[in-house]
Motif scaffolding. Sequence first.
Motif, PDB file in Angstrom:
ATOM      1  N   UNK A  62       0.853  -1.183   0.000  1.00 15.56           N
ATOM      2  CA  UNK A  62       0.000   0.000   0.000  1.00 15.56           C
ATOM      3  C   UNK A  62       0.891   1.236   0.000  1.00 15.56           C
ATOM      4  N   UNK A  63       0.320   2.353  -0.348  1.00 17.08           N
ATOM      5  CA  UNK A  63       1.124   3.560  -0.460  1.00 17.08           C
ATOM      6  C   UNK A  63       1.162   4.028  -1.899  1.00 17.08           C
ATOM      7  N   UNK A  64       1.988   4.975  -2.181  1.00 15.68           N
ATOM      8  CA  UNK A  64       1.988   5.647  -3.480  1.00 15.68           C
ATOM      9  C   UNK A  64       2.201   4.687  -4.657  1.00 15.68           C
ATOM     10  N   UNK A  65       3.121   3.766  -4.527  1.00 19.24           N
ATOM     11  CA  UNK A  65       3.408   2.846  -5.630  1.00 19.24           C
ATOM     12  C   UNK A  65       3.094   1.387  -5.288  1.00 19.24           C
ATOM     13  N   UNK A  66       2.321   1.169  -4.243  1.00 19.17           N
ATOM     14  CA  UNK A  66       1.978  -0.190  -3.847  1.00 19.17           C
ATOM     15  C   UNK A  66       1.001  -0.831  -4.814  1.00 19.17           C
ATOM     16  N   UNK A  67       1.118  -2.140  -4.994  1.00 20.54           N
ATOM     17  CA  UNK A  67       0.257  -2.834  -5.942  1.00 20.54           C
ATOM     18  C   UNK A  67      -1.214  -2.718  -5.566  1.00 20.54           C
ATOM     19  N   UNK A  68      -1.527  -2.854  -4.283  1.00 20.12           N
ATOM     20  CA  UNK A  68      -2.927  -2.796  -3.863  1.00 20.12           C
ATOM     21  C   UNK A  68      -3.511  -1.401  -4.077  1.00 20.12           C
ATOM     22  N   UNK A  69      -2.706  -0.384  -3.836  1.00 23.11           N
ATOM     23  CA  UNK A  69      -3.162   0.987  -4.073  1.00 23.11           C
ATOM     24  C   UNK A  69      -3.416   1.221  -5.551  1.00 23.11           C
ATOM     25  N   UNK A  70      -2.540   0.691  -6.389  1.00 20.57           N
ATOM     26  CA  UNK A  70      -2.715   0.831  -7.836  1.00 20.57           C
ATOM     27  C   UNK A  70      -3.992   0.137  -8.294  1.00 20.57           C
ATOM     28  N   UNK A  71      -4.246  -1.063  -7.759  1.00 21.86           N
ATOM     29  CA  UNK A  71      -5.468  -1.779  -8.104  1.00 21.86           C
ATOM     30  C   UNK A  71      -6.701  -0.973  -7.713  1.00 21.86           C
ATOM     31  N   UNK A  72      -6.646  -0.358  -6.533  1.00 22.61           N
ATOM     32  CA  UNK A  72      -7.782   0.439  -6.064  1.00 22.61           C
ATOM     33  C   UNK A  72      -8.024   1.630  -6.980  1.00 22.61           C
ATOM     34  N   UNK A  73      -6.963   2.352  -7.276  1.00 20.43           N
ATOM     35  CA  UNK A  73      -7.106   3.540  -8.118  1.00 20.43           C
ATOM     36  C   UNK A  73      -7.519   3.168  -9.535  1.00 20.43           C
ATOM     37  N   UNK A  74      -7.033   2.028 -10.011  1.00 20.26           N
ATOM     38  CA  UNK A  74      -7.290   1.604 -11.384  1.00 20.26           C
ATOM     39  C   UNK A  74      -8.704   1.081 -11.575  1.00 20.26           C
ATOM     40  N   UNK A  75      -9.251   0.395 -10.569  1.00 17.77           N
ATOM     41  CA  UNK A  75     -10.521  -0.271 -10.790  1.00 17.77           C
ATOM     42  C   UNK A  75     -11.661   0.082  -9.876  1.00 17.77           C
ATOM     43  N   UNK A  76     -11.368   0.598  -8.690  1.00 22.86           N
ATOM     44  CA  UNK A  76     -12.431   0.940  -7.744  1.00 22.86           C
ATOM     45  C   UNK A  76     -12.654   2.445  -7.710  1.00 22.86           C
ATOM     46  N   UNK A  77     -11.570   3.191  -7.713  1.00 25.64           N
ATOM     47  CA  UNK A  77     -11.680   4.645  -7.678  1.00 25.64           C
ATOM     48  C   UNK A  77     -12.419   5.216  -8.865  1.00 25.64           C
ATOM     49  N   UNK A  78     -12.356   4.525 -10.006  1.00 26.63           N
ATOM     50  CA  UNK A  78     -13.090   4.998 -11.187  1.00 26.63           C
ATOM     51  C   UNK A  78     -14.251   4.083 -11.574  1.00 26.63           C
ATOM     52  N   UNK A  79     -14.644   3.183 -10.668  1.00 30.21           N
ATOM     53  CA  UNK A  79     -15.799   2.283 -10.828  1.00 30.21           C
ATOM     54  C   UNK A  79     -15.637   1.253 -11.950  1.00 30.21           C
ATOM     55  N   UNK A  80     -14.429   1.044 -12.461  1.00 27.35           N
ATOM     56  CA  UNK A  80     -14.239   0.105 -13.565  1.00 27.35           C
ATOM     57  C   UNK A  80     -14.577  -1.331 -13.166  1.00 27.35           C
ATOM     58  N   UNK A  81     -14.057  -1.785 -12.028  1.00 29.74           N
ATOM     59  CA  UNK A  81     -14.249  -3.188 -11.633  1.00 29.74           C
ATOM     60  C   UNK A  81     -15.717  -3.550 -11.436  1.00 29.74           C
ATOM     61  N   UNK A  82     -16.508  -2.758 -10.684  1.00 31.14           N
ATOM     62  CA  UNK A  82     -17.927  -3.124 -10.524  1.00 31.14           C
ATOM     63  C   UNK A  82     -18.670  -3.207 -11.853  1.00 31.14           C
ATOM     64  N   UNK A  83     -18.360  -2.304 -12.772  1.00 37.40           N
ATOM     65  CA  UNK A  83     -19.046  -2.316 -14.061  1.00 37.40           C
ATOM     66  C   UNK A  83     -18.666  -3.538 -14.891  1.00 37.40           C
ATOM     67  N   UNK A  84     -17.397  -3.919 -14.858  1.00 38.71           N
ATOM     68  CA  UNK A  84     -16.978  -5.118 -15.588  1.00 38.71           C
ATOM     69  C   UNK A  84     -17.618  -6.373 -14.999  1.00 38.71           C
TER      70      UNK A  84
END
Length: 373
Positions: A62-84
């Motif tokens: 977690x943190x600025x370059x953490x994998x989990x943070x990237x996943x969150x920003x990539x798919x949850x922060x912009x609602x991509x994952x729920x829509x897919x």
Amino acid sequence: MSPDTLRSLMEGLTNLTWQSLVMIAIGLVLIFLAVKKEYEPLLLLPIGAGAILANLPLSPMVGEHGMLTILYEMGVGNELFPLLIFVGIGAMTDFGPLLENPKMVLLGAAGQFGIFLTLLLALVLGFTHEQAASIGIIGAIDGPTSIYVSNKLAPELLAPITVAAYSYMSLVPIIMPPIMRALTTSKERAIVMPYTSREISQRTRILFPIVVTIVVGILVPFATPLIGMLMLGNLMRESKVVERLVGASSNELANVVTLFLGLAIGSTMVGKSFLNLSTLMILALGLIAFCLDTAMGVLFGKLMNVFSRGTFNPLIGAAGISAFPMAARVVQKEAQRENFDNFLLMHAMGANAAGQVASVVAGGVLLALMGAS
């Protein structure tokens, strides 16, 4: 042991707080429920793993370059994952039982009343309008919709709302039956409803997702992303011309996105922000919303029983929530407790499919009421 290794070990132990230990324990419990009890394992297992990884001291996940943070920003922060995920759900859903018995749409609507009643209760308890709406949508027992709505309105509550939504979804066979029995008589539960299947043409099956998308998109614009992706998946299924896309949507895509979504949600369950009175209140209110939705569905089923002169089994109303197809299976099981030869599954599947659509519409209505952008 080198001085650097010892220093790193001491630093890790120093940053291991009691909140982190509690969250790691909660993560282990979620994994236990997924593995041992098979409660929504596809999501509870990665959520539990994400919670553990996020609460390890000085975790680089977690943190600025953490994998989990990237996943969150990539798919949850912009609602991509729920829509897919909704594309996959649509590809797996058969709306045939609903098309054969359109009046079941009334039960789908009735199964959402608890959302709005819980919203009012949350407001009384001091939550903001946006937070109250996000808490209320837990009652739909629709994980992607809960994630989508709460991320739009109250992203700070995303973790407890998601955990509540998926946990209660896994507990459908435990929570619903006592409510169903309390609100119906043995005679009502034993009502036999013969199922006469009628052929639904492919043209009708293809037109259904198109018409629903257009109508809902016009009447409830905020629901367009959710209903659009759900119906896109169903259109692919019913068109019979893109079997590879249907297979990929309902299998590979759905599985990969579910894994990423679970890890991303688990990463938000950081002890310092998760362990508070607000989280406990959200879990309690979510349970109330679920119970109210089930109760309102059954009560509306009893009303339909009156208008049908005693030929409609009110248990079917409980399937009006969105937990597809678990709620329909619970209805079938409860009916067979009173009469082993009673077969309500297909009737309940119609109500359950209606609940799937109604929960998406309810989410759009909440977004519109709260003026979401």
